[in-house]
Design a protein around this motif. Sequence first.
Motif: not given
Length: 307
Positions: A52-71
Amino acid sequence: MSPRSGCRGGGDAAPTVSEARIARHIRSLEGVRHPAAAPAALAKAQAYIEENLRSLEYHVGLHPFTDGGKTFHNVIATRTGRSLPCKRILVLAHYDTVAGSPGADDNASGVAVMLELAAMLGDLVPERTLQFVGVNLEENAETELSGSGLRGSTALARHAREEGWDVEAVVVLESVAFAGASVVQEAPAGVPVEVPAVGDFLAVIANERSHALAARFVQVAGRAALPVVPLVVPGNGEMLPDTRRSDHAPFWDAGFPAIMLTDTTNFRNPHYHGAGDTFETLNLPFAAAVCRAVAALLTELAGSPGR
């Protein structure tokens, strides 16, 4: 109706809210979205926000973090400021749920309003950088993971501090669609303000550093005819733990000004964290009024030389 057709007005006309879009987002997200009980649905919610955010022409990125050994990932959509790109205004809403709830109010409503804000302000030319963030792992869920709550926002606030972000305001949308003239309102013990007996208002929670931001929202809410009850807590809310129960708290702790906008969840909503937290219980005109007021605040904060 196209995703942005309801947002454009002639000349300098204010953007309008679409209750239909808010409803569609809530219905699309409704359902258990949990890292252990429903990981596929949690991933689907993340993808829905991204798309939905990409369809509105924003620059969209993911901010990864780990929790319990998972991303896991926070989703960040950015519209870079024209003259003050290093100064940031953030809007946050968490998209996970506890294990046993479809989470329509908590917090599909907050995500839906965030997505509608991104659509409403899609043509805004901001002076400051405006960012919309879907936050993961807010809930204090009973899982094999850390179970400590606020994991995504804690990781993001830490990242912002380490990277030296100049954050001027953080607005957290936490359950914003359960309200009405027949709703019974309760209050946490020790709250130093008078709380109405009827749950037809939006609570605005700030710490001392965020006092001016809260006052500014109260002003725009008044112009939007949205009833609000502000509460400014000393320090970072340590003496009133109920005021720290969402994604604003890590930003308070990191020294950034942040406010939480909420319908007060369990102090009003009998379906809180339960199977009854469904779309049918929600007040869409109230959610739209919240959206309208926040849009006015963001326009003021980010600055808009034109559309």
